[in-house]
Design a protein around this motif. Structure first.
Motif: not given
Length: 319
Positions: A17-20, A165-174, A176-178, A292-301
């Motif tokens: 919520l803070i990131a958003e 894969i479990a570690k990667l998914i967790t790191d990305f989810r934290t 805000g990336l899926n 491009g979509v994922s780069m925009v999402k990452m750029g909001r972190i």
């Protein structure tokens, strides 16, 4: 146990919520009135540099990724060490190159519109323009970030080429990336080089018994062993053999054939969602658009907007 899990989930949702809320300060064309030629100025610097050294594309892309995953996209990766060791001195960042391009872009912008364009926005623009220079995807970059004042080597905890894969998914989810973002951003390995020390374990002693990683195609493993001896610390390897200077979908075709260079590449086949995305992109589907979509999402972190942070006069030092 249940209460502790609920607390973790609540804290995670609060972070999102803070990131958003912070990301709402970003928009395409943020400098339209205050520095209308900002993007063109950066693009000119990047294209000139990439023409001379196209291999800078991969480290510039990684630089943006490494910045956003530590303290958010605040340009902290650009700060030099002063009283403490900065992020750029951490082992995963020692292979980053292209800091001079950020400096040159900032200097050009300061001549036209001093104190307006942040270093963190410059880095976001450069990541896009470097991909365009390699005939890769383009996307509209949201701007409006402000620069952080802190860079600490002890805070660098990036996803690793050795992760499962479990570690990667967790790191990305934290962040805000899926799972799809994980696969698409891993596709950045379509350009650039890795080095033998990142492969030695997979080739020679994967389980501690002198064996190789069974998830690695045997023919590919044999070819890699010819290039990388157990004590080799310097030899560079193409992450996408045959087209490592071209931004394309061949990375996914290699991963699907169990020829991903890193354990983290191979791990994308170990989860049903990430495997499906790999196979979809290997068929030449929607990689450029999705990237491009994922780069925009990452750029909001974790961005700093409004009155937070500062606009650095020089990208290597806080004001």
């Amino acid at each position: 146990m249940v209460a502790s899990k609920r607390l973790v989930v609540s804290c995670f949702l609060l972070v999102l919520l803070i990131a958003e809320a912070n990301a709402q300060g970003l928009k395409v064309g943020f400098y339209g009135k205050t520095c209308p030629h900002a993007e063109g100025i950066v693009r000119k610097v990047v294209f000139a540099a990439m023409k001379k050294a196209p291999t800078l594309g991969a480290p510039l892309l990684r630089m943006f990724f490494h910045d956003c995953f530590v303290r958010g996209c605040d340009g902290s990766i650009l700060l030099d060490s002063s009283n403490n060791q900065a992020e750029k001195n951490a082992v995963p960042n020692l292979s980053l190159r292209g800091f001079g391009i950020i400096d040159d872009s900032k200097a050009a912008l300061e001549k036209v519109c001093p104190g307006i364009v942040s270093c963190s926005d410059i880095l976001a623009l450069i990541a896009r323009d470097a991909m365009v220079a390699l005939e890769g995807p383009t996307w509209e970059v949201e701007t409006g970030r402000r620069d952080g004042r802190v860079s600490n080597i002890n805070e660098v905890n990036l996803p690793s080429p050795f992760d499962n894969i479990a570690k990667l998914i967790t790191d990305f989810r934290t962040k805000g990336l899926n799972e799809k973002d994980l696969v698409i951003l891993s596709g950045g390995h379509t350009i650039g080089m890795g080095h033998c020390p990142l492969m030695t374990n997979r080739l020679y002693n994967f389980t501690g018994r002198g064996d190789s990683d069974p998830s690695l195609d045997s023919e590919y493993a044999a070819n890699l062993r010819k290039k990388c001896k157990p004590t080799d610390t310097t030899t560079a390897l193409e992450m996408d053999p045959g087209s490592f200077k071209t931004f394309d979908v061949s990375y996914f075709k290699l991963v699907a054939k169990r020829r991903g260079l890193f354990q983290s590449d191979a791990a994308l086949l170990d989860n049903s969602k990430t495997r499906a995305y790999v196979l979809q992109q290997a068929r030449g589907s929607t990689f450029f658009h999705d990237f491009g979509v994922s780069m925009v999402k990452m750029g909001r972190i974790g961005v700093l907007t409004g009155r937070a942070g500062e606009i650095r006069k020089m990208c290597r030092v806080p004001n």
